[in-house]
Scaffold this motif. Structure first.
Motif, PDB file in Angstrom:
ATOM      1  N   ALA A  65     -42.154 -24.940  66.431  1.00 25.47           N
ATOM      2  CA  ALA A  65     -41.462 -25.588  67.283  1.00 25.47           C
ATOM      3  C   ALA A  65     -40.459 -26.109  67.650  1.00 25.47           C
ATOM      4  CB  ALA A  65     -42.480 -26.764  67.923  1.00 25.47           C
ATOM      5  N   GLY A  66     -39.816 -26.593  66.441  1.00 24.94           N
ATOM      6  CA  GLY A  66     -37.891 -26.621  66.360  1.00 24.94           C
ATOM      7  C   GLY A  66     -37.315 -25.839  65.949  1.00 24.94           C
ATOM      8  N   GLN A  67     -37.690 -24.687  64.995  1.00 28.28           N
ATOM      9  CA  GLN A  67     -37.052 -23.785  64.434  1.00 28.28           C
ATOM     10  C   GLN A  67     -36.563 -22.560  65.350  1.00 28.28           C
ATOM     11  OE1 GLN A  67     -39.925 -23.080  61.227  1.00 28.28           O
ATOM     12  NE2 GLN A  67     -39.707 -24.323  60.188  1.00 28.28           N
ATOM     13  N   SER A  68     -35.236 -21.772  64.757  1.00 27.25           N
ATOM     14  CA  SER A  68     -34.813 -21.047  65.299  1.00 27.25           C
ATOM     15  C   SER A  68     -35.840 -19.010  65.434  1.00 27.25           C
ATOM     16  CB  SER A  68     -34.195 -20.637  64.913  1.00 27.25           C
ATOM     17  OG  SER A  68     -34.162 -19.629  63.203  1.00 27.25           O
ATOM     18  N   VAL A  69     -36.018 -18.906  65.777  1.00 29.33           N
ATOM     19  CA  VAL A  69     -36.670 -17.396  66.544  1.00 29.33           C
ATOM     20  C   VAL A  69     -36.851 -16.455  64.619  1.00 29.33           C
ATOM     21  CG1 VAL A  69     -36.786 -15.138  67.008  1.00 29.33           C
ATOM     22  CG2 VAL A  69     -36.207 -17.091  68.478  1.00 29.33           C
ATOM     23  N   GLU A  70     -35.379 -16.263  64.183  1.00 27.77           N
ATOM     24  CA  GLU A  70     -35.449 -16.395  62.883  1.00 27.77           C
ATOM     25  C   GLU A  70     -36.059 -17.054  61.395  1.00 27.77           C
ATOM     26  OE1 GLU A  70     -32.479 -14.400  59.234  1.00 27.77           O
ATOM     27  OE2 GLU A  70     -31.600 -15.030  61.053  1.00 27.77           O
ATOM     28  N   ASP A  71     -36.207 -18.214  61.504  1.00 28.40           N
ATOM     29  CA  ASP A  71     -37.129 -18.837  60.726  1.00 28.40           C
ATOM     30  C   ASP A  71     -38.479 -18.840  61.103  1.00 28.40           C
ATOM     31  OD1 ASP A  71     -34.724 -19.911  59.292  1.00 28.40           O
ATOM     32  OD2 ASP A  71     -34.194 -21.575  60.729  1.00 28.40           O
ATOM     33  N   ARG A  72     -38.816 -18.740  62.904  1.00 34.73           N
ATOM     34  CA  ARG A  72     -40.677 -18.828  62.628  1.00 34.73           C
ATOM     35  C   ARG A  72     -40.450 -17.861  62.498  1.00 34.73           C
ATOM     36  NH1 ARG A  72     -39.976 -20.989  69.748  1.00 34.73           N
ATOM     37  NH2 ARG A  72     -39.652 -22.274  68.885  1.00 34.73           N
ATOM     38  N   LEU A  73     -39.693 -16.714  62.143  1.00 31.55           N
ATOM     39  CA  LEU A  73     -40.521 -15.050  61.717  1.00 31.55           C
ATOM     40  C   LEU A  73     -40.705 -15.496  60.100  1.00 31.55           C
ATOM     41  CD1 LEU A  73     -38.463 -12.769  63.582  1.00 31.55           C
ATOM     42  CD2 LEU A  73     -40.583 -12.984  63.718  1.00 31.55           C
TER      43      LEU A  73
END
Length: 484
Positions: free
Chosen positions: A36-44
């Motif tokens: 929930a608290g990560q950026s889109v790239e980190d989430r991917l």
């Protein structure tokens, strides 16, 4: 982190699947909170790592289920526990053959140290998980713990080589009877008894033809009923796992009843007489060599070489005598032979393939009869006729199938044919002359039943039915091989 206890056996492998599904669901929920608290790239990147780890878990569970199924069939061995410091927990089975329990995914916040001091990924999956030895002894199956395996060195399931099919006791009995000796047994004493019955009828003409059309004289129907009871002891000894030798010593009792008509000059009057003899038969010995051991793809191939000695009573020189003074029609031999009178060599090859519970077998052999000179071969009283006799060499082939319908019982059916060309005789200084009517073709149909009493004793029963006039009417016998 929660310790997971796994139950040994094939059922636990099936239970591992729903457990993995539950872990997968929990990891998804925990992973969603961590993302929930990560950026889109980190989430991917995090999601890709999660997917990779979950795929490893699924593949590992599938491999473990397959390995346990193969172990149940005797084709594999459960592995040892995963060593500490291994890079992929899901790829290493535990000491009980099941996967080491995997920790829940994303139990810590991204970037936080993993439990136990191990360096974790963004999802919290430890790279170097704790070894299974860290758990309780009961959970890991350590030696001495309740429920621990009797053989803690990981060799459970390696009771046979995968390339060699394991035969049941019933199938082993078929091999010993129809194919060749059991090479893994040092000593076998095989005692048996059999009864061979012949019933022969022959038209006998005593007279002459008048005007080439009318027969003047006596027409009689001669009949011979014969029993040959043989008891023999075959002693086999295995020199190596491929070579075996044996010696077979038979003792034979023969009884024949001769029935002829024309007693007292009356064509409708019958008379009979009986003759019996008993003595040792032809002692024979042989050697077996296993060229090819049976595997899942190729059959068992065994070669043999046998030698038979003329220790029995020879049929040559036995005189035919008149048994009753007032009946010239009733004649019979003074005694009955118990051997052939010849040395011979038999080379054979047998093939056997096991398709549990069916066993297929076949054989081919060639017997060479060595010519021998006799001082007298005549059956006429008062007449001496020296000659050299050469019996026809014999080609024999056959095949059959056996069915093991339990671990200790099996039944078999087979067909055997022996072809022997005409025999020849040679007078001193002369050439060989063919003996009329000596060419034979003997075909029999064999039925067998085997029962394994224990690991040492087997009972083999057999009945053979003649299918040609040259074969015996029937042969019935039983054998008791005892292996040490």
């Amino acid at each position: 982190m929660t310790n997971y206890s796994w139950t040994r056996g094939p059922r636990s492998a099936l239970a591992a699947i729903p457990t993995a599904v539950m872990l997968f669901a929990l990891s998804q929920g925990a992973g969603a909170q961590a993302l929930a608290g990560q950026s889109v790239e980190d989430r991917l990147n995090t999601l890709m790592r999660v997917v990779d780890e979950q795929q490893k878990q699924i593949r590992s569970l599938e491999r473990q289920v397959t390995n346990l199924e193969m172990a149940q069939r005797g084709r594999g061995a459960p592995g040892n526990g995963a060593p500490a410091g291994s890079e992929a927990v899901a790829d290493q089975p535990g000491e009980d053959g099941l996967p080491v329990p995997l920790p829940p995914l994303a139990q810590v916040t991204p970037g936080a140290p993993a439990p136990g001091g191990a360096t974790g990924t963004a999802t919290g999956v430890p790279v170097n998980p704790p070894s299974p030895e860290a758990g309780s002894s009961a959970a890991t199956g350590a030696p001495g713990a309740p429920g621990a395996p009797e053989n803690p060195d990981g060799t459970i399931g390696q009771t046979q080589r995968a390339a060699e099919p394991v035969r049941t006791q019933a199938e082993q009995a078929v091999v010993q009877r129809e194919h060749a000796p059991l090479f893994d047994r040092k000593l076998t004493l095989d005692w048996g008894i059999s009864d061979t019955y012949y019933d022969r009828r022959q038209l006998q003409l005593s007279g002459f033809l008048a005007l080439d059309a009318i027969f003047l004289g006596n027409i009689n129907l001669g009949q011979t009923k014969s029993h040959q009871v043989m008891a023999d002891l075959d002693t086999r000894y295995g020199l190596t796992d491929r070579i075996s030798v044996d010696v077979d010593v038979p003792y034979i009792y023969r009884y024949s009843n001769f029935i002829v008509g024309g007693a007292g000059g009356a064509a409708n009057t019958l008379s009979d007489a009986s003759v019996s003899s008993h003595a040792i038969g032809d002692v024979n010995f042989g050697v077996y060599y296993q060229f090819v051991k049976e595997t899942n793809d190729i059959p068992d191939i065994v070669g043999s070489l046998r030698v038979k000695s003329p220790t029995g009573t020879s049929p040559f020189g036995i005189k035919v005598i008149q048994l009753e003074p007032d009946n010239t029609n009733l004649v019979a031999p003074s005694k009955l032979p118990t051997g052939t009178g010849f040395w011979n060599l038999t080379a054979g090859m047998s093939v056997l393939k096991t398709y549990d519970p069916v066993v297929l077998f076949g054989s081919l052999s060639y017997t060479y009869n060595i010519a021998r000179s006799f001082a007298d071969i005549s059956s006429v009283v008062g007449q001496t006729e020296p000659a050299t006799v050469k019996l026809g060499d014999i080609w024999q082939f056959g095949g059959g199938v056996a069915l093991a319908f339990s671990d200790k019982d099996s039944a078999s059916i087979s067909y055997t044919m022996a072809i022997q060309p005409a025999s020849k005789t040679r007078a001193p200084g002369g050439d060989y002359v063919k003996v009329p009517g000596s060419e034979t073709t003997a075909a029999v149909l064999n039925f067998g039943l085997n029962h394994v009493v224990n690991k040492h004793l087997t009972i083999n029963g057999a009945v053979s039915v003649g299918m040609t006039p040259d074969a015996p009417n029937f042969v019935v016998g039983v054998r008791f091989p005892y292996t040490f």
